[in-house]
Design a protein around this motif. Sequence first.
Motif, short mmCIF file in Angstrom:
data_model
loop_
_atom_site.label_atom_id
_atom_site.label_comp_id
_atom_site.label_asym_id
_atom_site.label_seq_id
_atom_site.Cartn_x
_atom_site.Cartn_y
_atom_site.Cartn_z
N ILE A 1 0.75 -1.17 -0.07
CA ILE A 1 0.01 0.07 -0.03
C ILE A 1 0.90 1.21 0.01
O ILE A 1 0.60 2.22 -0.95
N LYS A 2 1.77 1.31 0.80
CA LYS A 2 2.75 2.63 1.09
C LYS A 2 3.51 2.97 -0.25
O LYS A 2 3.53 3.85 -0.61
N GLU A 3 3.88 1.78 -0.95
CA GLU A 3 4.60 1.98 -2.51
C GLU A 3 3.60 2.63 -3.44
O GLU A 3 4.20 3.39 -4.21
N ARG A 4 2.32 2.14 -3.26
CA ARG A 4 1.59 2.72 -4.33
C ARG A 4 0.48 3.78 -3.69
O ARG A 4 -0.20 4.39 -4.67
N MET A 5 0.26 4.22 -2.74
CA MET A 5 -0.51 5.25 -2.15
C MET A 5 -0.13 6.53 -2.99
O MET A 5 1.08 6.86 -3.05
N ASN A 6 -1.14 7.10 -3.47
CA ASN A 6 -1.04 8.31 -4.18
C ASN A 6 -0.11 8.33 -5.51
O ASN A 6 0.25 9.60 -6.04
N LYS A 7 0.23 7.34 -5.86
CA LYS A 7 0.81 7.08 -7.09
C LYS A 7 -0.03 7.09 -8.37
O LYS A 7 -1.16 6.55 -8.26
N GLU A 8 0.42 7.67 -9.41
CA GLU A 8 -0.65 7.95 -10.58
C GLU A 8 -0.45 6.64 -11.44
O GLU A 8 0.74 5.95 -11.64
N VAL A 9 -1.77 6.10 -11.96
CA VAL A 9 -1.51 4.88 -12.65
C VAL A 9 -2.45 5.06 -13.89
O VAL A 9 -3.24 6.33 -13.94
N ASP A 10 -2.34 4.60 -15.07
CA ASP A 10 -3.18 4.71 -16.19
C ASP A 10 -4.00 3.54 -16.56
O ASP A 10 -3.56 2.45 -16.57
N ILE A 11 -5.20 3.62 -16.24
CA ILE A 11 -6.38 2.55 -16.59
C ILE A 11 -6.85 2.97 -17.78
O ILE A 11 -7.90 3.78 -17.65
N GLY A 12 -6.94 2.25 -18.74
CA GLY A 12 -7.64 2.49 -19.92
C GLY A 12 -7.64 3.82 -20.48
O GLY A 12 -8.66 4.31 -20.98
N GLY A 13 -6.39 4.41 -20.33
CA GLY A 13 -6.27 5.87 -20.88
C GLY A 13 -6.72 6.96 -20.11
O GLY A 13 -6.53 7.98 -20.41
N LYS A 14 -7.35 6.52 -18.88
CA LYS A 14 -7.57 7.59 -17.62
C LYS A 14 -6.57 7.29 -16.58
O LYS A 14 -6.07 6.37 -16.26
N LYS A 15 -5.86 8.53 -16.31
CA LYS A 15 -4.86 8.68 -15.48
C LYS A 15 -5.37 9.27 -14.14
O LYS A 15 -6.13 10.18 -14.04
N GLY A 16 -4.92 8.73 -12.98
CA GLY A 16 -5.28 9.34 -11.72
C GLY A 16 -4.39 8.72 -10.61
O GLY A 16 -3.76 7.67 -10.60
#
Length: 436
Positions: A88-103
Amino acid sequence: MARKKLREYSSKQLLKTHMLNLCKEKLNLNAVQITPTSPSLKDIAQQTTAQWLNTTKLVVKPDMLFGKRGKNNLVLLNATVAEADAFIKERMNKEVDIGGKKGAVTHFIVEPFVPHTVEYYMSIVANRDVNTISFSSVGGIEIEECWDKVITLDIPYGEKIDLVNLHPLVPAETAARESIISFIKNVYKVFEDLSFHFIEMNPFTLDENGRPFPLDMRGEVDECASFKCGSKWTVDGEPLQFPQPFGRNLFPEETYVNDLDEKTGASLKLTVLNPTGRIWAMVAGGGASVIYADTVADLGYGHELGNYGEYSGDPNEEDTYKYASTMLGLATRNPDGRPRALIVGGGIANFTDVAATFKGIIRAFKDYHKEIVKANIHIFVRRGGPNYQSGLENMRDVGRELEIPIKVYGPEINMTNIVSMAIHHINTAQPVSVSS
C-alpha cells in the motif's frame, strides 16, 4: 435514475449490515479501508476490532471505481500484514493509467485471503420494468469470454423474490446449489430495500463452510431514492460517500455547489458533464432533472449537455441566486459565437414558491446579462406551482428589460417540450461575432 457508483468497501459493508438485518444471514466479510489520511495497516492491526488482520493471509487491491485490477498488477494475494502494508505504501498517491485515464490511487481495501477452487458470477440490474438477475458457474477475470454461460432471469417489479423459482438460474450440477439460490434471494432483498440500481459479484466463491462469499463486488444506488432509504446508506456509522469516477477531479463549481448544499436545508446539485456543451439545464426537482437530461440524450444531443443537476426543497432567494450564478458562469464561458441554450425547467411544484426562487435566478440574469448576450444563449423557461404566474411574468419582464431572448411557458405545455425548442435553437440560430 441518478446512478451513483460505490466503492467496493462500501458495497460490501452495506451488504453485510443489511443482509443480517433483513435476512438474519451473517456474512463473514471482514475488510479495512486504507486512505492517505487513515492510520497505516500495521497500526490498524493493533486495534482490538481488527485482530483478524494478524491471523489470516490478506488480499490488497485499489478501491477506486476501476476494474481489471488483477490484469494491471494492482492486486496482492496471500500477503502478511507487513507485506500488505508495504504494498500500500509503495502505491499510495501514485499515478496509474487505466484504459487511458490517469489518476492517483488513494483508496485500498484489505480483506482476508480466501483460498478457493470455484468462481461464480452474479449480478442484479434494475431495468425499466424488471430487475434482471444473472448467474454463471464460470466467473472471474475471463467472464467476458464466457458470457454465453451466463443465465438471466427477469423479476417484475413488486414480485416477492421468495415466491420466485430461481432453480432455472443455477444449473443442477452447481456445487452448493441450494445455498447459492438462498444467497441470491437475500442479495436481491438488500438490492430492493436499499434501492440499488446495480450489484455485481465477479467472482463470488464458496468459503470453507460451503457458503457463498463475494470476493469482488461492485454496486450502484439510485440517489433519487435517498428520501426513502438514505438513512440506511451508512458505512462505519457515517453517511455513504459517493466517489468521483477514476481520473476525474471535481470542477471548482461543483465543489462550490456541494458546499452550498451542505449549508442549506434545500437540495442543490451540480455535475459538469461537458464544459464546452451548448445545452445547459437549471432544473427544479430531482425527478425533473432526470427527465430533462434523459430527454436531451433520447433526442440525440447528450454530447451537447453541459451539466446534470437540480435545485429543490424550496431554496431561498440567496441560495438560488448563488446556484444560478454558478450555472451561468459555466454556460457563458469561452463564447465562440455558436448558439447555446439554457433550460430553466421543472414540473409543477407542490410547495416551492416559484416566484420566490425565480427572484434569485432573475438576479443572476441581471448580473450576467452581458455574458448571456455574448455567449449567444437563448433561455427556455417552463414551470408550474405556487405563484408560478407571477414568476413567469417576472421572467418575461427581465427578458424585455435586459434584451435577452427568453421564451416562457407554464404547465399548459408538456414539461420537456422546451428541450426540443432548445435543440432546434442550437441547430438553426445564426452564429454571432464575438468581440475580443
